[in-house]
Each structure stands twice: as structure tokens, then as C-alpha cells.
Design an enzyme around this catalytic site. Structure first.
Site, PDB file in Angstrom:
ATOM      1  CG  ASP A 173      -2.145   0.656   0.917  1.00  0.00           C
ATOM      2  OD1 ASP A 173      -2.358   1.978   0.530  1.00  0.00           O
ATOM      3  OD2 ASP A 173      -3.242  -0.050   0.925  1.00  0.00           O
ATOM      4  CG  HIS A 247      -4.170   2.067  -2.265  1.00  0.00           C
ATOM      5  ND1 HIS A 247      -4.223   2.826  -1.304  1.00  0.00           N
ATOM      6  CD2 HIS A 247      -5.510   1.606  -2.860  1.00  0.00           C
ATOM      7  CE1 HIS A 247      -5.796   3.086  -1.237  1.00  0.00           C
ATOM      8  NE2 HIS A 247      -6.445   2.516  -2.101  1.00  0.00           N
ATOM      9  CD  GLU A 315     -10.229   3.464  -1.655  1.00  0.00           C
ATOM     10  OE1 GLU A 315     -11.065   3.634  -1.076  1.00  0.00           O
ATOM     11  OE2 GLU A 315      -9.148   3.194  -1.211  1.00  0.00           O
ATOM     12  CD1 TRP A 457     -10.015  -2.379   5.525  1.00  0.00           C
ATOM     13  CD2 TRP A 457      -8.188  -2.330   4.555  1.00  0.00           C
ATOM     14  NE1 TRP A 457     -10.171  -3.042   4.515  1.00  0.00           N
ATOM     15  CE2 TRP A 457      -9.290  -3.119   3.739  1.00  0.00           C
ATOM     16  CE3 TRP A 457      -6.782  -2.484   4.211  1.00  0.00           C
ATOM     17  CZ2 TRP A 457      -8.814  -3.351   2.628  1.00  0.00           C
ATOM     18  CZ3 TRP A 457      -6.590  -2.545   2.771  1.00  0.00           C
ATOM     19  CH2 TRP A 457      -7.740  -3.167   2.035  1.00  0.00           C
ATOM     20  CB  THR A 458      -3.573  -2.090  10.332  1.00  0.00           C
ATOM     21  OG1 THR A 458      -2.783  -1.922   9.329  1.00  0.00           O
ATOM     22  CG2 THR A 458      -3.918  -3.376  10.376  1.00  0.00           C
ATOM     23  CD  GLU A 459      -6.716   2.649   7.344  1.00  0.00           C
ATOM     24  OE1 GLU A 459      -7.842   3.237   6.397  1.00  0.00           O
ATOM     25  OE2 GLU A 459      -6.467   1.423   7.550  1.00  0.00           O
TER      26      GLU A 459
END
Length: 564
Positions: A173, A247, A315, A457-459
Site C-alpha cells: 500500500d 496505493h 481506488e 485495515w490497520t491505519e
């Protein structure tokens, strides 16, 4: 008290007791390895390790191959004297052993403190079990937060305990490239590291040119081989995702010549959302991009035994493509009229290469915005995942991972009690009550549905504990909807079962959220007074008030841990 709930079961009178004199009987080396792991875990707490014999038909616990059973199915027949486990192959035997682990006291087969005075017993029962879906998945984003190998293995082990059989690794990403590619060392020398920012993910400033980087990490190919082997022993297939064409700031920071030539700003690994820098993607008009990605796919194909490679495709901004002379030339040469179809050209070209390596292609549901690559398997994620039905209408297989239900980045309880994240709530009950097959579907769609996946998802994660907190206990609900027969949901029964299984998960040193015990409240004005409504997703939680109407107090009769 088993998660996921077995397809068919009945409980009789009495118990089977585990003891030092008992013997396990297996048929081959593969079964021997599985049973050896089981009895080793058993011995860490009980102090005794049962013996294992190959070929014995008189053993107290016997594994027997029955080829007529479906793939991954098993029968578990427990009497007061014997246990018989039947399956057609290793997966079913493994899942039967996980059910036995859950039926024993918590900690017994997680290797915690010894308690040799405890009775190690399971009820007399007959279980005929098989999964609803062949694809029971968990996606872990190791790009935005790099999950150390040790912690990733722990999550894989816990997932296998719940009969999940696919781990989809989001390896690429904007925020980091996490896999060693020997032909392109800068992917991990540069692309695996970002600047340190202490602000929440959406507020992080981009890296400035020359600013030192210190946050990140990556898996060497030897690391990944170890992860793959560890997962395979637990009947889990590791599916790699190499994101494209968007990404990709992590790879473009390492090799900026792969971006469109109209990009005139510094490209760095993004510490956060990235603003306009997130619009920088691979140049679709540059043949060097495809040569680079084909080289990457060569190494990924050789490294991962999985029959799938996920190519992302979500995206993708077309801002630079619209201005890029190379992209415009590509569109003219290929008779492409719209940039969405230019993405289709990009993804189809790469998909064809993946298929030439003997692999099947997976991608996010944005691929349905244009011509789909041949044979692509689509993950329905946007909203309730309905975009995947556009692929199903064209005969494509698909997997449901709807953001509104199965994105575990979302809050799981009252937001003022929870760690910072975004996108609203996906509670434990939301996950459990989700039915992937909707009434309005055409019948053929259900035939094309491979299964379901939770996506982590780990943001907003800054430690392994953060990831585990978001995953558990919601992953238990995902396990149930992926395995249990359609039309068998029973929320109160599920709560009773997870109250027995969660202590096993915690005994694995997994951090579990307490959000399902939190009291949610809504305050609305009513004349000159305030109306306060209190609610809890657990029907077994009692809400009590003091006589003067001050602080409400909550208690749970089913789970020993304190309430928030």
C-alpha cells in the site's frame, strides 16, 4: 460451546475422561503430526502426554479416513470409553481436534499454568460437521501497520482455532511495501519505511525530501516461507495481495520512474492518507511498469503455494493518467476511449500474466467499473458489497467482505469508550446477524459465492494489541457465519458459546475487546427534562439504578471479566 457452531450435533449422558494412560491411534504421518501437536499442548498443563500409535484400531482416540465425507467435513463420536474422529482428509481431522480443544477447559491446550487436580473431560456426544462456505477468510493489512512475524503467527493460530482457512495478506500500500523482492531490493530498503508521525492517521503530514524514516519493516522471503508453512499445518492458505495500479507510493518512492512523467513532486512512503500524493499511481503507458510488475509476480508466484494472487485494483485515481502523454498514447494505440477502460487494460494485462503462471486472479470490486479480466474473482466491499453482483451477473465468482459489516477497522461499541478509528460501528451483533445471501439475489449468484471475509485495515493501529483488539471477539462471529448452516442463527446461543470460547482465545495471549459489555446511551431533550435511553447488545446484561437515579451499574452473569 463450540465456535463455529457444528452443523449437526447431539449430547448424551456421561463424559470421556482424558488421562495419562490413554492412547491416540492414527493412520499416517500427516495425522501423527497433527495429533502430536495436540497432545503436546495438552501435556503443558495436564502434566501427561498420551501415547500415539500408527495403525492402532483399539486406541482410546482414533482417527479414521472415510473418503465418502465432503471436503473439510468431520464426524466426532464421543462415548464414555472411546473417541472416533472420521474425515476424508487432513482438514477435517484438524477441525475435529479444534472442536476438542474448545470442549476442554480453557488453558488446557493453550499451554497455561498447570492444574493437575482438574478433571479433563468432554461430554458424550455425536457431531456431524461441515462448513457452509469453502472460503472462510481474514484479510490483514500489514502495510499500514507492519505486523511483526511473531504476532502474525499468533493471529494465524487463533484463526485456525476458529476454522478459518484463508489469510489474505495486504502486503502493498502507500504506507509500506512488506515483502522482500530480490530483483528490486529498494522495495524494502526504501519502500518499507516511513517518517514517524504521532498524529492520528488522517492528520499525518507527508514526508519531506531528505527527512529521515524510522517506522516500518518487512518480511524476508524466508520469513514468508515460515509463515506459509505455519499456516499450512493449520489448514490455512496464505493469499498474497500485490496492489496495483494505485496505493503504490511505497514502490514509487523506491522507483519513481514508474510514475507518470507529469508527476513533478517528491514521492515518499505515505505516513497517512497522503492528500494529492495518493493520486500518484503506476503509469499505464510505460512498458517498464509492466516489466517491473511481471518480475514481482514471478517471485511471488514461486514463493506462495496459493493458487490465488490478489491484484487489488481499488481506488485508482485517473488524474495523472488524463494528463500523461504516455497514457494518452497507450489509449490511442489500444483504441481506449475512457480512463476507466485504461485501468481495465492495465488489470487485464497483469491478470493474463498471473494466469500464465498457473494462478487465479482476485481483485476488489472497482474492477466492475470497466471490462473485467477473464476469470477474476471479485471481493465485494463497497457499502454492503453489492458491486460484486455486477461480476456475478457476468459469471464471475465472488467473495463478500462488505465494509458496512465486515470491515473490522470500524468501531465495535460506544465510540466514546473505544480506541480512535472511523467509519461508524460494526458491532459483534452486526457481524453475527449478517446473512451474505440476500433474498433478492438471483439463484445463480449463490452458486458463485465462494464465501465471506473479514477485512482488518490497520491505519489506526500502532501495536499488535491494537490489531487483536479490533479482531476479537468479532472474528468469532465471522467464523460462525462462514461455517454455520444458513438459517440457523441464534444470538443468545452464540453469546453462551463465545463466553466459553473466549477464555481459550485469551489463554493464547490474544487481546480481546470488551465492547459487547459496554452500555450505550442516547440523550434527547423532552420539554424541560432529558430522556436517557440505555442499551446493551447483550441481552444477559442487567442494568440497575441507584435509588436516587445517579450512576447506573451494569453486571454480567455470563462472563467473569469486569465490565467497562
Amino acid at each position: 460451546p463450540v465456535v463455529p457452531v457444528p452443523a449437526e450435533y447431539s449430547v448424551g449422558e456421561g463424559y470421556f475422561y482424558f488421562n495419562a494412560d490413554m492412547k491416540f491411534g492414527v493412520e499416517n504421518e500427516s495425522q501423527l503430526r497433527m495429533v502430536s501437536d495436540f497432545v503436546t499442548l495438552l501435556g503443558r498443563q495436564t502434566g501427561f502426554i498420551p501415547s500415539i500409535m500408527i495403525g492402532s484400531e483399539t486406541a482410546d482416540v482414533r482417527l479414521k479416513t472415510v473418503t465418502s465425507l465432503p471436503d473439510e467435513a468431520y464426524n466426532l463420536i464421543v462415548t464414555s470409553e472411546k473417541i472416533l474422529i472420521e474425515s476424508a482428509g487432513d482438514a477435517g481431522f484438524f477441525y475435529a481436534l479444534q472442536s476438542l480443544r474448545q470442549l476442554l477447559p480453557a488453558g488446557v491446550v493453550e499451554g497455561k499454568k498447570q492444574n493437575r487436580t482438574m478433571e479433563y473431560k468432554i461430554p458424550v456426544m455425536t457431531v456431524n460437521d461441515r462448513p457452509r462456505f469453502g472460503y472462510r477468510g481474514l484479510m490483514i493489512d500489514v502495510s499500514r501497520y507492519f505486523m511483526p512475524k511473531h504476532n502474525l503467527l499468533k493471529i494465524i493460530d487463533a484463526a485456525s482455532f476458529l476454522k478459518i482457512n484463508k489469510i489474505h495478506l495486504h502486503l502493498v500500500d502507500d504506507n509500506g511495501w512488506r515483502l522482500e523482492i530480490k530483483k528490486y531490493p529498494r522495495l524494502t530498503q526504501v519502500g518499507a519505511w516511513r517518517v514517524k508521525r504521532d498524529e492520528p492517521f488522517p492528520n499525518r503530514r507527508n514526508q519531506e525530501e531528505g527527512e529521515p524514516v524510522s517506522v516500518g519493516g518487512y518480511y524476508t522471503q524466508d520469513d514468508m516461507r515460515e509463515i506459509i508453512r505455519f499456516a499450512a499445518l493449520r489448514q490455512i492458505e496464505i493469499i498474497p495481495e500485490i496492489e496495483m495500479p494505485a496505493h503504490t507510493n511505497s514502490s514509487l518512492a523506491a522507483y519513481p520512474e514508474l510514475a507518470c512523467p507529469v508527476v513533478d513532486r517528491f514521492i515518499g512512503v505515505l505516513p497517512g492518507i497522503g492528500g494529492k500524493n495518493s493520486e500518484i499511481v503506476y503509469c499505464a503507458g510505460n512498458d517498464s511498469v509492466f516489466s517491473f510488475l511481471e518480475d514481482v509476480i514471478d517471485e511471488v508466484s514461486e514463493l506462495f503455494p496459493s493458487k490465488y494472487i490478489h491484484l487489488g485494483g481499488d481506488e485508482a485515481s485517473k488524474v495523472n493518467w488524463a494528463k500523461c502523454p504516455k497514457c494518452r498514447a497507450r489509449m490511442e494505440a489500444e483504441h481506449i476511449e475512457h480512463t476507466e477502460e485504461l485501468q481495465s487494460y492495465f488489470m487485464t494485462r497483469m491478470s493474463n500474466y498471473v494466469r500464465s503462471k498457473g494462478k487465479e486472479v482476485m481483485g476488489w470490486d472497482e474492477l466492475t467499473n470497466s471490462t473485467l479480466p477473464e476469470g477474476a474473482i471479485i471481493y465485494g466491499w463497497q457499502g454492503f458489497g453489492k458491486a460484486a453482483l455486477k461480476a456475478a451477473a457476468q459469471g464471475h465468482r465472488f467473495i463478500m467482505t462488505p465494509a458496512r459489516i465486515l470491515y473490522f477497522i470500524r468501531y465495535q461499541g460506544p465510540q466514546w469508550f473505544e480506541p480512535l478509528t472511523y467509519f461508524g460501528n460494526n458491532t459483534l451483533k452486526d457481524v453475527y446477524t449478517y446473512e451474505p445471501v440476500q433474498e433478492e439475489w438471483k439463484p445463480v449468484y449463490e452458486d458463485l459465492l465462494m464465501g465471506v471475509q473479514a477485512s482488518m485495515w490497520t491505519e489506526f493501529c500502532n501495536s499488535p494489541d491494537d490489531v487483536e483488539y479490533q479482531l476479537f471477539p468479532r472474528l468469532l462471529a465471522l467464523s460462525d457465519i462462514a461455517w454455520a448452516k444458513k438459517g440457523t442463527k441464534d444470538w443468545p446461543d452464540f453469546l453462551k458459546r463465545i463466553d466459553k470460547v473466549l477464555p481459550h482465545i485469551e489463554a493464547m495471549d490474544i487481546t480481546c475487546a470488551r465492547s459487547m459489555y459496554n452500555i450505550d446511551h442516547k440523550v434527547t431533550p423532552k420539554g424541560k427534562k432529558l430522556m436517557v435511553e440505555l442499551s446493551c447488545i447483550r441481552p444477559d446484561v442487567e442494568i440497575r439504578y441507584t435509588e436516587d437515579g445517579t450512576e447506573p451499574v451494569a453486571s454480567s452473569s455470563l462472563y467473569a471479566s469486569p465490565l467497562t
